[in-house]
Structures are given as C-alpha cells and as structure tokens.
Design an enzyme around this catalytic site. Structure first.
Site, PDB file in Angstrom:
ATOM      1  N   THR A  66       3.864  16.817  13.708  1.00 20.64           N
ATOM      2  CA  THR A  66       3.855  17.450  12.390  1.00 20.64           C
ATOM      3  C   THR A  66       3.621  18.955  12.525  1.00 20.64           C
ATOM      4  O   THR A  66       2.925  19.383  13.438  1.00 20.64           O
ATOM      5  CB  THR A  66       2.738  16.823  11.523  1.00 20.64           C
ATOM      6  N   GLY A  67       4.221  19.715  11.645  1.00 22.56           N
ATOM      7  CA  GLY A  67       4.055  21.167  11.636  1.00 22.56           C
ATOM      8  C   GLY A  67       5.407  21.857  11.788  1.00 22.56           C
ATOM      9  O   GLY A  67       6.439  21.191  11.922  1.00 22.56           O
ATOM     10  N   SER A  68       5.385  23.181  11.799  1.00 18.49           N
ATOM     11  CA  SER A  68       6.652  23.925  11.818  1.00 18.49           C
ATOM     12  C   SER A  68       7.389  23.775  13.153  1.00 18.49           C
ATOM     13  O   SER A  68       8.611  23.638  13.176  1.00 18.49           O
ATOM     14  CB  SER A  68       6.389  25.402  11.511  1.00 18.49           C
TER      15      SER A  68
ATOM     16  N   ALA B 240       0.672  22.313  18.352  1.00 12.68           N
ATOM     17  CA  ALA B 240      -0.771  22.529  18.517  1.00 12.68           C
ATOM     18  C   ALA B 240      -1.148  23.881  17.917  1.00 12.68           C
ATOM     19  O   ALA B 240      -0.305  24.773  17.798  1.00 12.68           O
ATOM     20  CB  ALA B 240      -1.168  22.496  19.988  1.00 12.68           C
ATOM     21  N   ASP B 241      -2.413  23.985  17.542  1.00 23.35           N
ATOM     22  CA  ASP B 241      -2.896  25.272  17.054  1.00 23.35           C
ATOM     23  C   ASP B 241      -3.477  26.111  18.179  1.00 23.35           C
ATOM     24  O   ASP B 241      -3.398  27.340  18.147  1.00 23.35           O
ATOM     25  CB  ASP B 241      -3.969  25.041  15.983  1.00 23.35           C
TER      26      ASP B 241
ATOM     27  N   GLY C 176      -4.414  20.128  13.877  1.00 19.31           N
ATOM     28  CA  GLY C 176      -4.876  19.835  12.534  1.00 19.31           C
ATOM     29  C   GLY C 176      -4.615  20.938  11.536  1.00 19.31           C
ATOM     30  O   GLY C 176      -4.920  20.812  10.359  1.00 19.31           O
ATOM     31  N   GLY C 177      -3.997  22.026  12.013  1.00 23.82           N
ATOM     32  CA  GLY C 177      -3.687  23.123  11.090  1.00 23.82           C
ATOM     33  C   GLY C 177      -2.822  22.659   9.930  1.00 23.82           C
ATOM     34  O   GLY C 177      -2.935  23.156   8.812  1.00 23.82           O
TER      35      GLY C 177
ATOM     36  N   GLU D 262      -1.777  12.064  13.927  1.00 18.39           N
ATOM     37  CA  GLU D 262      -1.258  12.647  15.178  1.00 18.39           C
ATOM     38  C   GLU D 262      -2.027  12.117  16.370  1.00 18.39           C
ATOM     39  O   GLU D 262      -1.458  11.793  17.414  1.00 18.39           O
ATOM     40  CB  GLU D 262      -1.360  14.170  15.138  1.00 18.39           C
TER      41      GLU D 262
HETATM   42  O1  DER Z   1      -1.321  20.293  12.251  1.00 19.36           O
HETATM   43  C1  DER Z   1      -0.964  20.139  13.421  1.00 19.36           C
HETATM   44  O2  DER Z   1      -1.588  19.491  14.266  1.00 19.36           O
HETATM   45  C2  DER Z   1       0.257  20.910  13.866  1.00 19.36           C
HETATM   46  O3  DER Z   1       0.871  20.256  14.933  1.00 19.36           O
HETATM   47  C3  DER Z   1      -0.242  22.277  14.282  1.00 19.36           C
HETATM   48  O4  DER Z   1      -1.217  22.056  15.241  1.00 19.36           O
HETATM   49  C4  DER Z   1       0.858  23.178  14.795  1.00 19.36           C
HETATM   50  O5  DER Z   1       1.629  23.584  13.702  1.00 19.36           O
HETATM   51  P1  DER Z   1       2.705  24.734  13.862  1.00 19.36           P
HETATM   52  O6  DER Z   1       3.714  24.220  14.865  1.00 19.36           O
HETATM   53  O7  DER Z   1       3.286  24.878  12.476  1.00 19.36           O
HETATM   54  O8  DER Z   1       2.002  25.978  14.339  1.00 19.36           O
END
Ligand code: DER
Length: 233
Positions: free
Chosen positions: A28-30, A86-87, A98-99, A106
């Site tokens: 999850t995430g961009s 990952a953040d 977790g951002g 996850e």
């Molecule tokens: O929320 C999450 O764990 C996402 O994977 C985050 O850690 C990374 O999000 P990004 O690819 O948008 O920077």
C-alpha cells in the site's frame, strides 16, 4: 500522470522478480501503487497467471480496476513474495511503515510471505529509524488509557516526552480498514527498536505498530536516473 522516476525504477525492478504462477502480496502507498500498475501491464502483456492478496482496500480496488485478480489472504494461504513500500529503511533493512495507515494488514501479509521485498526512493534510506513518526494502530475503546500507557512506556525506555498524536484525515480522525485509530509517535530517533516494539506490543489497546524488524529481505532503492540499488540483508 508521470510517475516519480525513482519510485518507477524500483517498482519495475520488483515486478521483474515476479514469476508466472506466483502468489503475491501487494503493498500500500504511492510506490506500491506504481508497482501494481507495472505488474498489471506485465500480466496483460505476458498472460501471467498470478494470485494476489492486497494489504488494503485501496490497493485491492486499484488492482482490480487494472484487471488483476484479488483474493483474500485466507483463500491463498501462503505467499511467495510481498512487494511493499516503506517510510524508512535502516542499514539492517529494519523498517518503519504505516505512513499510509495500512501497517496492520501489511505486516500480516508480509508475515504470510516467503520473502518481503521493499521498494523505495532514496529519501527513505536512513542510518537510524525514528525521524519518521512511528505509526501505532490502537483500538478506539479506551483510547486515552492506551495513549497514557504508551507515554509511560516511552518514559520507561528513556525516550523522553514526545508528541503522541492522533492521526487526522482532514477534520476527522483517521480510521483504518479494521476500524481502528492511529497514533503517530514523534520520537526523532529510536536507538533500540526491538525494545520499543516489545514494550508497545505489551500494551493491551495497541493492535500493531509500524516497526518491521527482520522482515524485509531485499530493499530495492530506485534512483531518479532510472537505475536501482539492491540492498540485501
Ligand atoms: O503506509 C505504508 O506502509 C506505505 O507502504 C508507506 O510506508 C510508503 O508509502 P509511499 O510509497 O507512498 O512513500
């Protein structure tokens, strides 16, 4: 829309690891979203047959909109590989995640995988975890008690008094796919991540926290020029 070239490079390198017939966890995430797009293109181009479990409703919706078949984790059982963002990534490939508010699912999906591959841009690589606020998913029941117990645990660990802020989404409190709230711990630095993870896990209202210790086996760091650096544990 044009994607961040570093994230796209990392996504492409991770998708190149996917083999026909694999059972995959989709992050999850961009960055993970770019990976899902690249994966869907490859599946279509090569006629791959994959089984995919998503780490969030958002990723499931994106994947299905692109023609990928999404099943529940229990339908698939065990996964060959999870690809996620990952953040923060430290030198031992310990992570803060977790951002995007999805670290509970996850972490479960990553735990159900033979290997976890992280894809990130160079800004995520750190010497020590903690600059990024550590997300902690907590139950709504007894929220203030849980916050108090978290603050007490931080003090017992000598982490001093830091902001422990409830995550907002616009004017409302952020609610996760599981209906829980998130507290962000603004610690600046986490000298002993295992001790902190252990202390947080002992608090009854804490559902899960964003430290992924010893779970990532390969981190693919994309560069703006389209190349990647692979970090192995
Ligand atoms: O929320 C999450 O764990 C996402 O994977 C985050 O850690 C990374 O999000 P990004 O690819 O948008 O920077």
């Amino acid at each position: 829309p044009a994607h961040d070239p570093a994230k796209l490079a990392a996504a492409r390198a991770a998708v190149a690891l996917v083999q026909d017939g694999m059972k995959l966890g989709l992050g999850t995430g961009s960055t993970a979203s770019i990976m899902v797009e690249v994966l869907a293109e490859r599946v279509k181009a090569e006629g791959l047959s994959l089984r995919c479990a998503a780490t969030s409703k958002a990723t499931a919706d994106l994947a299905e909109s692109l023609g990928l078949r999404i099943e529940s984790l229990d339908q698939i059982g065990w996964l060959d590989m999870t690809i996620d963002g990952a953040d923060e990534v430290d030198p031992d490939l310990h992570l803060i995640k977790g951002g995007g508010g999805a670290h509970l699912r996850e972490k479960i999906v990553a735990a159900a995988s033979d290997r976890m591959v992280v894809i990130a841009d160079p800004g995520k690589v750190v010497d020590q975890l903690g600059q990024f606020p550590l997300p902690v998913e907590v139950l709504q029941f007894g929220f203030e008690t849980t916050r108090t117990l978290i603050r007490r645990a931080l003090s017992d660990l000598g982490l001093g008094d830091h902001d422990v802020l409830q995550r907002l989404k616009g004017d409302d409190y952020w609610v996760t796919d599981e209906g829980n709230w998130i507290l962000d711990l603004h610690l600046q630095a986490i000298p002993d991540a295992p001790a902190l993870a252990h202390a947080l896990a002992a608090i009854p209202g804490v559902v899960e926290q964003g430290l992924f210790l010893g779970m990532c086996e390969l981190a693919i760091i994309g560069k703006p020029d389209g190349t990647v650096v692979k970090l192995n544990r």
